[in-house]
Design a protein around this motif. Structure first.
Motif, PDB file in Angstrom:
ATOM      1  N   ALA A  57      42.176  50.590  42.098  1.00  0.00           N
ATOM      2  CA  ALA A  57      42.286  49.399  41.255  1.00  0.00           C
ATOM      3  C   ALA A  57      43.747  48.987  41.094  1.00  0.00           C
ATOM      4  CB  ALA A  57      41.654  49.660  39.894  1.00  0.00           C
ATOM      5  N   ALA A  58      44.642  49.960  40.956  1.00  0.00           N
ATOM      6  CA  ALA A  58      46.067  49.658  40.797  1.00  0.00           C
ATOM      7  C   ALA A  58      46.624  48.923  42.010  1.00  0.00           C
ATOM      8  CB  ALA A  58      46.855  50.939  40.533  1.00  0.00           C
ATOM      9  N   LEU A  59      46.124  49.251  43.194  1.00  0.00           N
ATOM     10  CA  LEU A  59      46.578  48.544  44.400  1.00  0.00           C
ATOM     11  C   LEU A  59      46.178  47.077  44.360  1.00  0.00           C
ATOM     12  CD1 LEU A  59      45.822  51.234  47.111  1.00  0.00           C
ATOM     13  CD2 LEU A  59      48.048  50.594  46.161  1.00  0.00           C
ATOM     14  N   VAL A  60      44.960  46.799  43.953  1.00  0.00           N
ATOM     15  CA  VAL A  60      44.493  45.412  43.836  1.00  0.00           C
ATOM     16  C   VAL A  60      45.263  44.698  42.730  1.00  0.00           C
ATOM     17  CG1 VAL A  60      42.491  43.965  43.289  1.00  0.00           C
ATOM     18  CG2 VAL A  60      42.211  45.993  44.734  1.00  0.00           C
ATOM     19  N   ILE A  61      45.443  45.379  41.618  1.00  0.00           N
ATOM     20  CA  ILE A  61      46.180  44.806  40.489  1.00  0.00           C
ATOM     21  C   ILE A  61      47.614  44.496  40.886  1.00  0.00           C
ATOM     22  CG2 ILE A  61      47.117  45.353  38.199  1.00  0.00           C
ATOM     23  CD1 ILE A  61      44.466  46.994  37.775  1.00  0.00           C
ATOM     24  N   ALA A  62      48.238  45.366  41.667  1.00  0.00           N
ATOM     25  CA  ALA A  62      49.622  45.140  42.092  1.00  0.00           C
ATOM     26  C   ALA A  62      49.725  43.872  42.930  1.00  0.00           C
ATOM     27  CB  ALA A  62      50.137  46.341  42.879  1.00  0.00           C
ATOM     28  N   CYS A  63      48.776  43.661  43.823  1.00  0.00           N
ATOM     29  CA  CYS A  63      48.786  42.433  44.631  1.00  0.00           C
ATOM     30  C   CYS A  63      48.675  41.204  43.737  1.00  0.00           C
ATOM     31  CB  CYS A  63      47.644  42.451  45.645  1.00  0.00           C
ATOM     32  SG  CYS A  63      47.839  43.700  46.925  1.00  0.00           S
ATOM     33  N   ALA A  64      47.798  41.268  42.752  1.00  0.00           N
ATOM     34  CA  ALA A  64      47.641  40.145  41.828  1.00  0.00           C
ATOM     35  C   ALA A  64      48.880  39.961  40.960  1.00  0.00           C
ATOM     36  CB  ALA A  64      46.402  40.352  40.962  1.00  0.00           C
ATOM     37  N   ALA A  65      49.489  41.064  40.553  1.00  0.00           N
ATOM     38  CA  ALA A  65      50.655  40.991  39.668  1.00  0.00           C
ATOM     39  C   ALA A  65      51.860  40.356  40.362  1.00  0.00           C
ATOM     40  CB  ALA A  65      51.011  42.379  39.162  1.00  0.00           C
ATOM     41  N   VAL A  66      51.985  40.589  41.656  1.00  0.00           N
ATOM     42  CA  VAL A  66      53.094  39.984  42.400  1.00  0.00           C
ATOM     43  C   VAL A  66      52.843  38.492  42.607  1.00  0.00           C
ATOM     44  CG1 VAL A  66      54.280  39.989  44.629  1.00  0.00           C
ATOM     45  CG2 VAL A  66      53.790  42.148  43.473  1.00  0.00           C
ATOM     46  N   ALA A  67      51.577  38.143  42.800  1.00  0.00           N
ATOM     47  CA  ALA A  67      51.230  36.742  43.060  1.00  0.00           C
ATOM     48  C   ALA A  67      51.220  35.889  41.798  1.00  0.00           C
ATOM     49  CB  ALA A  67      49.866  36.667  43.749  1.00  0.00           C
ATOM     50  N   VAL A  68      50.866  36.492  40.666  1.00  0.00           N
ATOM     51  CA  VAL A  68      50.720  35.740  39.417  1.00  0.00           C
ATOM     52  C   VAL A  68      51.667  36.319  38.373  1.00  0.00           C
ATOM     53  CG1 VAL A  68      49.112  35.086  37.583  1.00  0.00           C
ATOM     54  CG2 VAL A  68      48.282  35.296  39.939  1.00  0.00           C
ATOM     55  N   ARG A  69      52.512  35.493  37.841  1.00  0.00           N
ATOM     56  CA  ARG A  69      53.431  35.936  36.790  1.00  0.00           C
ATOM     57  C   ARG A  69      52.657  36.178  35.502  1.00  0.00           C
ATOM     58  NH1 ARG A  69      57.984  37.718  38.577  1.00  0.00           N
ATOM     59  NH2 ARG A  69      58.965  37.299  36.606  1.00  0.00           N
ATOM     60  N   GLY A  70      53.269  36.851  34.586  1.00  0.00           N
ATOM     61  CA  GLY A  70      52.646  37.093  33.294  1.00  0.00           C
ATOM     62  C   GLY A  70      52.520  38.576  33.004  1.00  0.00           C
ATOM     63  N   ARG A  71      51.947  38.857  31.867  1.00  0.00           N
ATOM     64  CA  ARG A  71      51.861  40.236  31.379  1.00  0.00           C
ATOM     65  C   ARG A  71      50.510  40.886  31.638  1.00  0.00           C
ATOM     66  NH1 ARG A  71      55.783  41.575  27.569  1.00  0.00           N
ATOM     67  NH2 ARG A  71      54.319  42.919  26.475  1.00  0.00           N
ATOM     68  N   LEU A  72      49.497  40.093  31.983  1.00  0.00           N
ATOM     69  CA  LEU A  72      48.152  40.627  32.122  1.00  0.00           C
ATOM     70  C   LEU A  72      48.060  41.706  33.196  1.00  0.00           C
ATOM     71  CD1 LEU A  72      45.112  40.659  31.502  1.00  0.00           C
ATOM     72  CD2 LEU A  72      44.862  38.830  33.201  1.00  0.00           C
ATOM     73  N   PHE A  73      48.540  41.407  34.389  1.00  0.00           N
ATOM     74  CA  PHE A  73      48.362  42.351  35.481  1.00  0.00           C
ATOM     75  C   PHE A  73      49.215  43.612  35.337  1.00  0.00           C
ATOM     76  CE2 PHE A  73      46.662  38.437  37.416  1.00  0.00           C
ATOM     77  CZ  PHE A  73      45.368  38.893  37.633  1.00  0.00           C
ATOM     78  N   PRO A  74      50.456  43.508  34.894  1.00  0.00           N
ATOM     79  CA  PRO A  74      51.173  44.769  34.613  1.00  0.00           C
ATOM     80  C   PRO A  74      50.494  45.610  33.523  1.00  0.00           C
ATOM     81  CG  PRO A  74      52.734  42.997  34.863  1.00  0.00           C
ATOM     82  CD  PRO A  74      51.368  42.365  34.845  1.00  0.00           C
ATOM     83  N   ALA A  75      49.903  44.946  32.535  1.00  0.00           N
ATOM     84  CA  ALA A  75      49.177  45.690  31.496  1.00  0.00           C
ATOM     85  C   ALA A  75      47.946  46.379  32.094  1.00  0.00           C
ATOM     86  CB  ALA A  75      48.764  44.745  30.359  1.00  0.00           C
ATOM     87  N   LEU A  76      47.250  45.689  32.990  1.00  0.00           N
ATOM     88  CA  LEU A  76      46.095  46.297  33.654  1.00  0.00           C
ATOM     89  C   LEU A  76      46.520  47.455  34.559  1.00  0.00           C
ATOM     90  CD1 LEU A  76      43.968  43.142  34.557  1.00  0.00           C
ATOM     91  CD2 LEU A  76      43.499  44.853  32.773  1.00  0.00           C
ATOM     92  N   GLY A  77      47.665  47.305  35.226  1.00  0.00           N
ATOM     93  CA  GLY A  77      48.189  48.392  36.049  1.00  0.00           C
ATOM     94  C   GLY A  77      48.524  49.607  35.212  1.00  0.00           C
TER      95      GLY A  77
END
Length: 152
Positions: A45-65
């Protein structure tokens, strides 16, 4: 450090831990138990989240990671406790859990139980099992996700 670099390092760490687990399984012949498999999912899940976090700014994806890293760390510490006999693990992969069963039910549980037990250490390094090493490494990854979250 930059946010994306921190996320990349955390993703690389999860990828390395996953590849290591697969290497132990497929090259080393150490079949994973149920708890071992559970610890792999947050890394994926962290790998998928990392891809999303790089593509989309904000705090949501780093928090999910961060949540994914803390989840696999918690599973690793739980698994360590099962291996060390601090508490019982799932009845489907531990030697415990036969109390109160009839002889026939107990025999059925033994026959249908998986071969790989969660309460036995298959490999260790410096006195720590793979579950323990995963938990410690995941805490390091959680720190990277936390720093990325602060940079967001």
């Amino acid at each position: 450090m930059q946010r994306n670099l921190l996320i990349g390092l955390a993703a690389f760490g999860s990828l390395a831990l996953l590849l290591g687990a697969f290497a132990f399984q497929h090259l080393g012949g150490l079949a994973p138990c149920k708890l071992c498999l559970w610890q792999r999912w947050p890394h994926a899940a962290a790998l998928v989240i990392a891809c999303a976090a790089v593509a989309v700014r904000g705090r949501l994806f780093p928090a999910l990671g961060l949540l994914a890293a803390l989840s696999t760390a918690a599973l690793g510490f739980y698994h360590t406790g099962v291996e060390r006999g601090w508490w019982e693990g799932p009845a489907t992969c531990s030697a415990t859990g036969g109390e109160g069963l009839s002889d026939a039910d107990f025999f059925d549980r033994i026959v249908t139980a998986p071969v790989v037990r969660c309460d036995e250490v298959a490999w260790d390094l410096l006195g720590l099992s793979m579950a323990s090493w995963n938990a410690l490494a995941a805490l390091g990854l959680a720190l990277l996700w936390y720093l990325a979250l602060r940079k967001s």
